[in-house]
Design a protein around this motif. Structure first.
Motif, mmCIF file in Angstrom:
data_model
loop_
_atom_site.group_PDB
_atom_site.id
_atom_site.type_symbol
_atom_site.label_atom_id
_atom_site.label_comp_id
_atom_site.label_asym_id
_atom_site.label_seq_id
_atom_site.Cartn_x
_atom_site.Cartn_y
_atom_site.Cartn_z
ATOM 1 N N MET A 268 -24.943 -4.388 -0.756
ATOM 2 C CA MET A 268 -24.295 -3.121 -0.466
ATOM 3 C C MET A 268 -23.741 -3.146 0.942
ATOM 4 O O MET A 268 -24.323 -3.738 1.845
ATOM 5 C CB MET A 268 -25.311 -1.972 -0.604
ATOM 6 N N ALA A 269 -22.592 -2.537 1.131
ATOM 7 C CA ALA A 269 -21.980 -2.458 2.455
ATOM 8 C C ALA A 269 -22.122 -1.027 2.965
ATOM 9 O O ALA A 269 -21.784 -0.079 2.266
ATOM 10 C CB ALA A 269 -20.514 -2.856 2.384
ATOM 11 N N LEU A 270 -22.661 -0.882 4.141
ATOM 12 C CA LEU A 270 -22.858 0.426 4.749
ATOM 13 C C LEU A 270 -21.529 0.954 5.287
ATOM 14 O O LEU A 270 -20.739 0.205 5.853
ATOM 15 C CB LEU A 270 -23.870 0.304 5.888
ATOM 16 N N SER A 271 -21.276 2.252 5.098
ATOM 17 C CA SER A 271 -20.059 2.847 5.643
ATOM 18 C C SER A 271 -20.386 4.175 6.317
ATOM 19 O O SER A 271 -21.240 4.930 5.844
ATOM 20 C CB SER A 271 -19.008 3.061 4.548
ATOM 21 N N ILE A 272 -19.705 4.445 7.419
ATOM 22 C CA ILE A 272 -19.974 5.629 8.229
ATOM 23 C C ILE A 272 -18.670 6.329 8.565
ATOM 24 O O ILE A 272 -17.708 5.702 9.006
ATOM 25 C CB ILE A 272 -20.704 5.238 9.534
ATOM 26 N N GLY A 273 -18.630 7.632 8.372
ATOM 27 C CA GLY A 273 -17.473 8.430 8.734
ATOM 28 C C GLY A 273 -17.675 9.070 10.091
ATOM 29 O O GLY A 273 -18.750 9.608 10.378
ATOM 30 N N ILE A 274 -16.680 8.997 10.952
ATOM 31 C CA ILE A 274 -16.769 9.539 12.305
ATOM 32 C C ILE A 274 -16.024 10.867 12.373
ATOM 33 O O ILE A 274 -14.837 10.932 12.042
ATOM 34 C CB ILE A 274 -16.169 8.559 13.328
ATOM 35 N N VAL A 275 -16.729 11.927 12.780
ATOM 36 C CA VAL A 275 -16.080 13.227 12.945
ATOM 37 C C VAL A 275 -16.381 13.766 14.342
ATOM 38 O O VAL A 275 -17.371 13.397 14.972
ATOM 39 C CB VAL A 275 -16.554 14.254 11.887
ATOM 40 N N GLY A 276 -15.522 14.647 14.808
ATOM 41 C CA GLY A 276 -15.714 15.255 16.126
ATOM 42 C C GLY A 276 -14.525 16.132 16.460
ATOM 43 O O GLY A 276 -13.502 16.104 15.771
ATOM 44 N N LEU A 277 -14.666 16.907 17.509
ATOM 45 C CA LEU A 277 -13.550 17.707 17.995
ATOM 46 C C LEU A 277 -12.554 16.791 18.706
ATOM 47 O O LEU A 277 -12.873 15.639 19.024
ATOM 48 C CB LEU A 277 -14.063 18.790 18.943
ATOM 49 N N PRO A 278 -11.344 17.269 18.983
ATOM 50 C CA PRO A 278 -10.381 16.439 19.714
ATOM 51 C C PRO A 278 -10.898 16.072 21.109
ATOM 52 O O PRO A 278 -11.594 16.852 21.765
ATOM 53 C CB PRO A 278 -9.145 17.349 19.810
#
Length: 386
Positions: free
Chosen positions: A1-11
């Motif tokens: 399995m390949a781990l994946s991460i989504g990056i979120v944040g304010l500008p």
């Protein structure tokens, strides 16, 4: 399995600089809001000395310099983590402020979500908020993800209602009964979301969780918080507020998990290529930002690594803690699970110290394990299947 991460944040909180640090991929970094519009996607190799040493041990090393060339050669293969960086969110994105939250759909399939929160006080970097307040930023991001999930849940509830109405006899129709069960779970989730509660922190049964996972709801995904700044810029109150209960932290009944890392992204961007000794001499943490983030992500998701090695290839495989030998075999090929017979197992350091597989066998270090064996981090495994 390949781990994946989504990056979120304010500008302007450092998301794109973090992404570039992690992936070494050229992305637009600018001192104005919404510099990132289209999502950036990159894959990072997980540094692992065990792969390096086993590669040399098995004499499977191929003299290459470029990482990609090594991957193509198929001789030394590390585990990977994928990162997805989307446009900065702002308060009111769900109502169309800024670029809106439509880009959240790009991170539906990730395993975890990384919140990048501003902790640095540098006035030269435009702040879209009135003050530097990581917890306030977290609240804004929570709300936008909650609203996106509400949108998904409402659409599905409406669709399910139609399925139930279409059944000639909902009480006897299997499809209708499944739809009703799904409806009950979604209504429960909707109630939490309507109260502005993220789903990952609420109680659901195992069956309910399986249903919710199928919808890739953003607030049902495990979350990490990256506080962009220096340790002295982050209050203990903020850190305490980010600690969560995590059943995947390795303890039998779970425990309190420090769900955050503090990282000066700007400094890390400049220092990412330095050696461990150079980092120490400059007073930086021994682990790079990339290593810290990957390590914390593995802890959060309850992941571990087993290895395979031979003259043709040395490779790291990512599995969940608690996986049995057949489960681990499935990471390589479905036949390894379905036709599993046995596994020959040895801890990686024991194999290297023995000097060869033959010597390891003579010393009794290689064990034969069956279907019930729970794989340990660092196991080197050879699967036998029918």
């Amino acid at each position: 399995m390949a781990l994946s991460i989504g990056i979120v944040g304010l500008p302007n909180v450092g998301k794109s600089t973090l992404f570039k640090t992690l992936t070494k991929k050229q992305v637009l970094i600018a001192n104005y809001p919404f510099a990132t519009i289209d999502p950036s996607v990159g894959v990072v190799l997980v540094p692992d000395e065990r792969v390096d040493k086993l590669w040399e041990f098995s004499k499977s090393a191929l003299p290459v310099s470029a990482t990609q060339k090594a991957l193509q050669a198929g001789k030394k293969i590390y585990a990977t983590v994928g990162f997805v960086d989307i446009a900065g969110l702002v308060k009111g994105a769900a109502e169309g402020e800024g670029l809106g939250n439509k880009f959240l759909s790009h991170i539906r399939e990730v395993d975890a979500v990384l919140y990048v929160l501003r902790a640095f006080k540098n006035a030269d970097i435009i702040n879209t908020q009135q003050e530097v307040n990581p917890l306030k930023e977290k609240e804004i991001l929570d709300v936008e993800l909650i609203l996106k999930d509400l949108e998904t849940v409402n659409k599905r509830v409406e669709s399910l209602a139609g399925d139930v109405r279409a059944a000639k006899n909902p009480s006897t129709s299997l499809m209708a009964r499944d739809a009703i069960k799904e409806m009950d779970v979604l209504k429960k989730a909707k109630e939490f979301l309507s109260q502005q509660k993220v789903l990952v922190e609420q109680e659901f049964t195992e069956d309910e969780s399986e249903i919710l996972k199928s919808f890739q709801l953003l607030t049902f995904k495990p979350r990490l918080y990256l506080l962009n700044g220096k340790p002295k810029e982050v209050s203990q109150e903020t850190l305490d507020a980010l600690k969560v209960y995590n059943k995947n932290d390795g303890r039998q009944n779970g425990g309190i998990f420090e769900n955050y890392i503090i990282l000066d992204i700007g400094t890390e961007y400049e220092a990412e290529s330095l050696s461990i000794q150079e980092r120490i001499e400059l007073g930086l943490p021994e682990l790079s930002g990339t290593d810290m983030l990957i390590k914390k992500s593995y802890e959060l998701l309850g992941l571990q690594t087993f290895l395979t090695t031979g003259e043709d290839e040395t490779r790291a495989w990512t599995i969940h803690k608690g996986d049995t030998a057949p489960n681990a075999g499935a990471a390589i090929h479905s036949d390894f699970e379905q036709k599993f017979v046995k596994a020959e197992v040895i801890f990686w350091e024991d194999l290297i110290k023995a000097g060869s597989y033959t010597k390891a066998r003579e010393m009794g270090l290689i064990r034969t394990e069956g279907k019930e064996y729970v794989v340990k981090d660092g196991d080197v495994i050879e699967f036998k299947h029918g």
